[in-house]
Design an enzyme around this catalytic site. Sequence first.
Site, short mmCIF file in Angstrom:
data_model
loop_
_atom_site.label_atom_id
_atom_site.label_comp_id
_atom_site.label_asym_id
_atom_site.label_seq_id
_atom_site.Cartn_x
_atom_site.Cartn_y
_atom_site.Cartn_z
N ASP A 163 -10.87 2.12 -3.02
CA ASP A 163 -11.42 1.83 -1.69
C ASP A 163 -12.94 1.83 -1.73
OD1 ASP A 163 -9.15 1.32 -0.27
OD2 ASP A 163 -8.92 3.35 0.51
N ASP A 182 0.83 -1.21 0.00
CA ASP A 182 0.00 0.00 0.00
C ASP A 182 0.87 1.26 0.00
OD1 ASP A 182 -2.29 1.54 0.15
OD2 ASP A 182 -3.11 0.50 1.90
#
Length: 723
Positions: A543, A473
């Site tokens: 997301d 990430d």
Amino acid sequence: MICFNEKNKTFHLTGKRFSYIFYVNAAGFLQNVHYGAKVEEGDIAYLIAHRAKSHAPNPDSMNCDMALNEMPSEFSPYGRGDYREPTAIVLRRDGARMSRLRYVSHKIFDGVPEVKGMPHARGGGRTLAVTLKDDCSSLETILHYTVWDESDVLVRNAEYVNAGKESVVLEKAYSFCCDLPEGDYSLLRLWGHWARERYPETVPLGHGVTRLQSLRGASSHQMNPFTALLAKDCAEEHGECYGVQLIYSGSFALTAEKSPVDTVRLQGGIQDIGFSMQLGGGETFVTPQAMLTYSDEGTGGMSRSIHDFIREQIVRPDCVYRRRPILVNNWEATYFDFDNEKLFAIIDEAARLGIDTFVLDDGWFGKRNDDRSGLGDWFVNENKLQGGLKTVIDRCKKNGLKFGLWFEPEMISEDSDLYRAHPDLAIKKEGVKPVCGRHQLVLDFTRKEIVDHVFGVVSKVLRENDISYVKWDMNRNITEVYSAALPPEKQGEFMHRYILGVYDLAERLTAAFPHVFFEGCAGGGGRFDAGSLYYFPQFWTSDDTDAYERTKIQWGTSYAYPLSAMSCHVSVCPNHQTQRSTPFETRGVIASLGATGYELDLSKMSQEDKEKTKAQIAAYKEIDELVLKGDLYRLSNPFENNYFCEMLVSKDKNKAYVAGERAHGCPCDYDKTLRLYGLDEKKIYFIRELDITASGKALCTAGLNFPRLPDFGGWVWHVEEVH
Ligand code: GLA
């Protein structure tokens, strides 16, 4: 294929369906003649003679460089009469910047030129390297063009060489310049935001400069390093267009400049704002590669060519067509609040449902109970996970599951052991309070010793534990563009050096742990680009896991990236990002259009949803080969219609998978026609769910009606050839 015609000094590059032709004019400038549909060499000879008269400056008169302003150039120098945006600017010690780059020599060879330390097309093809020399400075530029007989993608980059002894400074060093003939083009771009990545937007290309860019140190959520120019008649399945995208993940710029005579200059590469690159005598600077794609089958044809190219040339060959793990990720299930028991409940259930990998997301390390602390401390938090990672991994193994783990290797929290011991590792400038993003700072990846450190700690975790999957990430962008380790004259290289550090770590980790499957992520899809896909065969698309929002995000993403590169998960409802509720079936349908998985607490699911999950996984295994290898046809645009629909077709056109969603109840919209473009018109097909047998021709032209569905209802059709 690449041919050079000695007589009229013409280079003719061809791919599967395109020709790219330019020649060295009388003054030594590279002048483009044609980029578009494939032509025979002889066909275009007249044009060269013709153009030579209209555009080329007279070499006997220096003042004629003014003609450069009208010329379709392969490279545009600064300060010699081409008043459009230059491709590069080179500053010398005396402050002069004007350049006049002209042809010196060329080479044609097999393969792709080396782009050390950066992602690049992997091989095959044939390359033309043309060397230009500046009349005004010691700069030489080598323009590379690589083509493949079986592809409609042309790869370009530029190498800048200081052939002198004194240093020069590159203030701008783009990868390519491509001047297209006059036309009434529209520009397609993929803009976005966190949780709303890569929304397509098509605007008429007006006069002047249209600039797409990122200044963030990452390709960004806000603007993808991709654009396309669409000719006036271009639609999804017909008409001409040109796609351009960078194989690069850092700050970038792509510009399209429509001149007063309506020609269009497309160019781009590393972001030039804040950039400068010192080139010592004899030094060379290699720029990232750009992919140029020509299509005369509309934006659909362009995307299919790009998808094939990314799969064949960018993604790791050992992973690209490998069946993707079907995973459950605990992020939306627990966020930071988990312990062994909560994880075990998810793992045990995952096994029963047929999921094959459990991915432990953020919060397993350091003192990381929220997003304010712990980044950089890549050792397990045993208060949370008694017995460490081993206990969780053992539980996975007992259930026949593989284990994946989340890292954010580029980051550091101020509240971390690492920062307390080495505050100097973060990007900052003495005397300037650094800006925090998500309460964290960024490690200075321009420094090799910091990349080495991160490689060491991440490797240790990967070595000591049985880990088959890593989610990498990156949750914030760079602010104070400065490295304490660089001398003042090299600070302008910071952003590029940073991304080289990221690539270095990715290269070393993927090489050291070849069995590990790496997924990329950047606060969702904030670094989803062809550079990232070189290391990470798939990327967390967004997301936003809402099954309606995802139709738009995945639709937009598909212009430039294959479905197999998009991680798509089923999550809980009401959705955490939008509060919307959509049927469980629809969430499965939309998540099947990518590398599928689950992002919820399986142990809290109803028995009914558990049964549906089993069915979804079985159904996905029936079509995942189409996701990995198929051709995409975008059938109904969710930005324009109430229905979203995409179709994947096998290369031999024997099999297809249609999947879609209806947004809202809307009178009679289902009576509209849905044409299954992409089937073989000569074949006969059976559509399982509709019990219909029809010819490909009928399905492509007369089509079908949309299914009648409730709000956010999803559907699939399995289409198979009848023999
Ligand atoms: C980012 C990612 C999420 C999750 C969180 C963890 O937002 O996109 O999927 O991993 O970070 O902090």
